[in-house]
Write a protein that holds these residues in place. Structure first.
Motif, PDB file in Angstrom:
ATOM      1  N   THR A  17     -15.317  -9.323  11.051  1.00  0.00           N
ATOM      2  CA  THR A  17     -14.123  -8.474  11.108  1.00  0.00           C
ATOM      3  C   THR A  17     -14.046  -7.562   9.875  1.00  0.00           C
ATOM      4  O   THR A  17     -13.559  -6.435   9.956  1.00  0.00           O
ATOM      5  CB  THR A  17     -12.857  -9.358  11.191  1.00  0.00           C
ATOM      6  OG1 THR A  17     -13.031 -10.259  12.279  1.00  0.00           O
ATOM      7  CG2 THR A  17     -11.617  -8.539  11.430  1.00  0.00           C
ATOM      8  N   LYS A  18     -14.542  -8.057   8.753  1.00  0.00           N
ATOM      9  CA  LYS A  18     -14.429  -7.285   7.502  1.00  0.00           C
ATOM     10  C   LYS A  18     -15.267  -5.999   7.549  1.00  0.00           C
ATOM     11  O   LYS A  18     -14.717  -4.907   7.343  1.00  0.00           O
ATOM     12  CB  LYS A  18     -14.790  -8.160   6.300  1.00  0.00           C
ATOM     13  CG  LYS A  18     -13.864  -9.365   6.153  1.00  0.00           C
ATOM     14  CD  LYS A  18     -14.378 -10.352   5.107  1.00  0.00           C
ATOM     15  CE  LYS A  18     -13.567 -11.645   5.150  1.00  0.00           C
ATOM     16  NZ  LYS A  18     -14.105 -12.654   4.219  1.00  0.00           N
ATOM     17  N   ILE A  20     -16.417  -4.492  10.151  1.00  0.00           N
ATOM     18  CA  ILE A  20     -15.943  -3.648  11.257  1.00  0.00           C
ATOM     19  C   ILE A  20     -14.694  -2.873  10.820  1.00  0.00           C
ATOM     20  O   ILE A  20     -14.569  -1.671  11.088  1.00  0.00           O
ATOM     21  CB  ILE A  20     -15.685  -4.488  12.537  1.00  0.00           C
ATOM     22  CG1 ILE A  20     -17.036  -4.969  13.106  1.00  0.00           C
ATOM     23  CG2 ILE A  20     -14.931  -3.673  13.585  1.00  0.00           C
ATOM     24  CD1 ILE A  20     -16.933  -5.941  14.276  1.00  0.00           C
ATOM     25  N   SER A  21     -13.788  -3.527  10.093  1.00  0.00           N
ATOM     26  CA  SER A  21     -12.600  -2.817   9.589  1.00  0.00           C
ATOM     27  C   SER A  21     -13.003  -1.701   8.633  1.00  0.00           C
ATOM     28  O   SER A  21     -12.435  -0.605   8.652  1.00  0.00           O
ATOM     29  CB  SER A  21     -11.661  -3.789   8.859  1.00  0.00           C
ATOM     30  OG  SER A  21     -11.315  -4.851   9.704  1.00  0.00           O
ATOM     31  N   LEU A  22     -13.993  -1.992   7.791  1.00  0.00           N
ATOM     32  CA  LEU A  22     -14.447  -0.970   6.830  1.00  0.00           C
ATOM     33  C   LEU A  22     -15.101   0.220   7.525  1.00  0.00           C
ATOM     34  O   LEU A  22     -14.999   1.350   7.057  1.00  0.00           O
ATOM     35  CB  LEU A  22     -15.424  -1.593   5.825  1.00  0.00           C
ATOM     36  CG  LEU A  22     -14.753  -2.263   4.628  1.00  0.00           C
ATOM     37  CD1 LEU A  22     -15.755  -3.131   3.883  1.00  0.00           C
ATOM     38  CD2 LEU A  22     -14.165  -1.226   3.669  1.00  0.00           C
ATOM     39  N   TYR A  24     -14.139   1.492  10.343  1.00  0.00           N
ATOM     40  CA  TYR A  24     -13.007   2.341  10.765  1.00  0.00           C
ATOM     41  C   TYR A  24     -12.400   3.086   9.572  1.00  0.00           C
ATOM     42  O   TYR A  24     -12.043   4.258   9.673  1.00  0.00           O
ATOM     43  CB  TYR A  24     -11.933   1.495  11.461  1.00  0.00           C
ATOM     44  CG  TYR A  24     -12.291   1.164  12.891  1.00  0.00           C
ATOM     45  CD1 TYR A  24     -12.153   2.115  13.895  1.00  0.00           C
ATOM     46  CD2 TYR A  24     -12.771  -0.091  13.249  1.00  0.00           C
ATOM     47  CE1 TYR A  24     -12.484   1.824  15.209  1.00  0.00           C
ATOM     48  CE2 TYR A  24     -13.110  -0.391  14.561  1.00  0.00           C
ATOM     49  CZ  TYR A  24     -12.962   0.567  15.543  1.00  0.00           C
ATOM     50  OH  TYR A  24     -13.301   0.281  16.838  1.00  0.00           O
ATOM     51  N   ILE A  25     -12.264   2.396   8.446  1.00  0.00           N
ATOM     52  CA  ILE A  25     -11.668   3.021   7.259  1.00  0.00           C
ATOM     53  C   ILE A  25     -12.553   4.167   6.766  1.00  0.00           C
ATOM     54  O   ILE A  25     -12.076   5.274   6.504  1.00  0.00           O
ATOM     55  CB  ILE A  25     -11.459   1.966   6.143  1.00  0.00           C
ATOM     56  CG1 ILE A  25     -10.338   0.993   6.556  1.00  0.00           C
ATOM     57  CG2 ILE A  25     -11.132   2.638   4.815  1.00  0.00           C
ATOM     58  CD1 ILE A  25     -10.265  -0.274   5.725  1.00  0.00           C
ATOM     59  N   ASP A  28     -12.432   7.160   8.996  1.00  0.00           N
ATOM     60  CA  ASP A  28     -11.223   7.959   8.740  1.00  0.00           C
ATOM     61  C   ASP A  28     -11.353   8.785   7.459  1.00  0.00           C
ATOM     62  O   ASP A  28     -10.857   9.905   7.388  1.00  0.00           O
ATOM     63  CB  ASP A  28      -9.989   7.048   8.640  1.00  0.00           C
ATOM     64  CG  ASP A  28      -9.412   6.741  10.014  1.00  0.00           C
ATOM     65  OD1 ASP A  28      -9.895   7.325  11.002  1.00  0.00           O
ATOM     66  OD2 ASP A  28      -8.481   5.917  10.104  1.00  0.00           O
ATOM     67  N   CYS A  64     -12.045   2.132  -1.904  1.00  0.00           N
ATOM     68  CA  CYS A  64     -12.850   1.804  -0.734  1.00  0.00           C
ATOM     69  C   CYS A  64     -14.232   1.278  -1.145  1.00  0.00           C
ATOM     70  O   CYS A  64     -14.698   0.261  -0.627  1.00  0.00           O
ATOM     71  CB  CYS A  64     -12.985   3.049   0.147  1.00  0.00           C
ATOM     72  SG  CYS A  64     -14.004   2.759   1.589  1.00  0.00           S
ATOM     73  N   ALA A 133     -22.578  -3.281  12.141  1.00  0.00           N
ATOM     74  CA  ALA A 133     -21.957  -4.516  12.642  1.00  0.00           C
ATOM     75  C   ALA A 133     -23.019  -5.553  13.017  1.00  0.00           C
ATOM     76  O   ALA A 133     -22.943  -6.716  12.602  1.00  0.00           O
ATOM     77  CB  ALA A 133     -21.068  -4.205  13.843  1.00  0.00           C
TER      78      ALA A 133
END
Ligand SMILES: [Mg+2]
Length: 291
Positions: A17-18, A20-22, A24-25, A28, A64, A133
């Motif tokens: 999850t970590k 994958i969240s990064l 997206y960040i 963006d 980040c 991922a």
């Protein structure tokens, strides 16, 4: 939870999850926040993994990169402790490839350059984040880590790139609405789409390249490419490959989940996905006749 369904893979789910969240960040940062100069500096810093240069980044990028470095080290340490191999270089390389692919898209957007659809797709396979991922999952799983398999993973092998192609093209089909899917007979209702981000789409570039051909034609091309990618993925899954059954299944499950992630309804919602999330987490939701 859709990719790693085995209950025993709880720790891998949490860890995965970590990154994958990064993804997206960082996506963006490239599509929404960063100026081109900042993005070039960010990509260079990641490429060198230059912690000493962190202070030269704008504050939001510094935060980040710090989080990215912390999480990469944390995961690498866990893999090393459990499986005796430190994957930090492979993970850093995967992040570098992702940022470079994001930067290519940012430069296209900034310069107004229109790549051909094929060129866009080659880069888009990398910018999908699937390689990042699945590379993380490969090491977290720790099955069959050898010089040969690490080199394969670093090189974005077919089992990953075919899954990435499926994700990228489904994503790009955007708000085109799937109304019937039966073998090769696919019909789309074309909707007006005004939500193209700064990173373009296969549909958009295909239409430009083919002298403003109809959206349906571009969508058909994308569907054919998704079909080809599925054939490649099936071949990888059915023929002997150097990866473990769990890794192969995770790639397959990721590709299977993609239509659920991108089948938006008229209200830009994902009712099927929402339903499956509810049914997965709550026993009271019926699962029949929804999808
Ligand atoms: Mg993007």
């Amino acid at each position: 939870m859709a990719c790693l369904t085995d209950p025993s893979l709880s720790e891998q789910r949490v860890e995965l999850t970590k990154p994958i969240s990064l993804i997206y960040i960082i996506d963006d940062i490239f599509d929404v926040y960063g100026t081109l100069d900042e993005l070039i500096l960010f990509t260079e810093t990641i490429t060198r993994w230059d912690l000493a240069a962190m202070g030269q980044l704008p504050e939001y990028m510094e935060i980040c990169f710090k989080a990215l470095d912390d999480i990469t080290n944390e995961i690498s340490y866990k893999v090393y402790k459990k499986h005796g191999y430190n994957p930090v270089q492979s993970l850093r390389n995967a992040w570098t490839s992702l940022c470079k692919a994001f930067l290519v898209e940012a430069k296209w957007f900034a310069s107004g350059h229109m790549p051909e659809a094929e060129e866009y797709l080659r880069n888009g396979i990398e910018s999908s984040g699937v390689h990042v991922a699945l590379a993380h999952f490969f090491f977290l799983l720790g099955h069959g880590i050898t010089k040969e398999t690490v080199e394969l993973i670093d090189g974005n092998p077919a089992i990953i790139s075919s899954t990435a192609t499926i994700l990228r093209l489904w994503d790009d089909l955007g708000s085109a609405k799937l109304i019937e899917l039966c073998g090769n007979l696919v019909h789309f209702l074309v909707q007006d789409e005004n939500q193209d981000g700064k990173d373009g789409s296969y549909i958009h570039y295909y239409m430009k390249e083919h002298r403003y051909s109809a959206a349906e034609e571009a969508q058909k091309s994308a569907i054919n490419k998704i079909s080809d990618a599925w054939k490649r993925l099936n071949k990888e899954c059915l023929c002997p490959n150097p990866f473990s059954a769990s890794f192969t299944r995770a790639s397959l499950n990721l590709a299977r989940m993609v239509p659920l992630m991108y089948s938006y309804d008229d209200n830009q919602r994902l009712p099927s996905l929402e339903h499956f999330i509810e049914s997965l987490l709550s026993e009271s939701v019926p699962t029949e006749g929804v999808y």
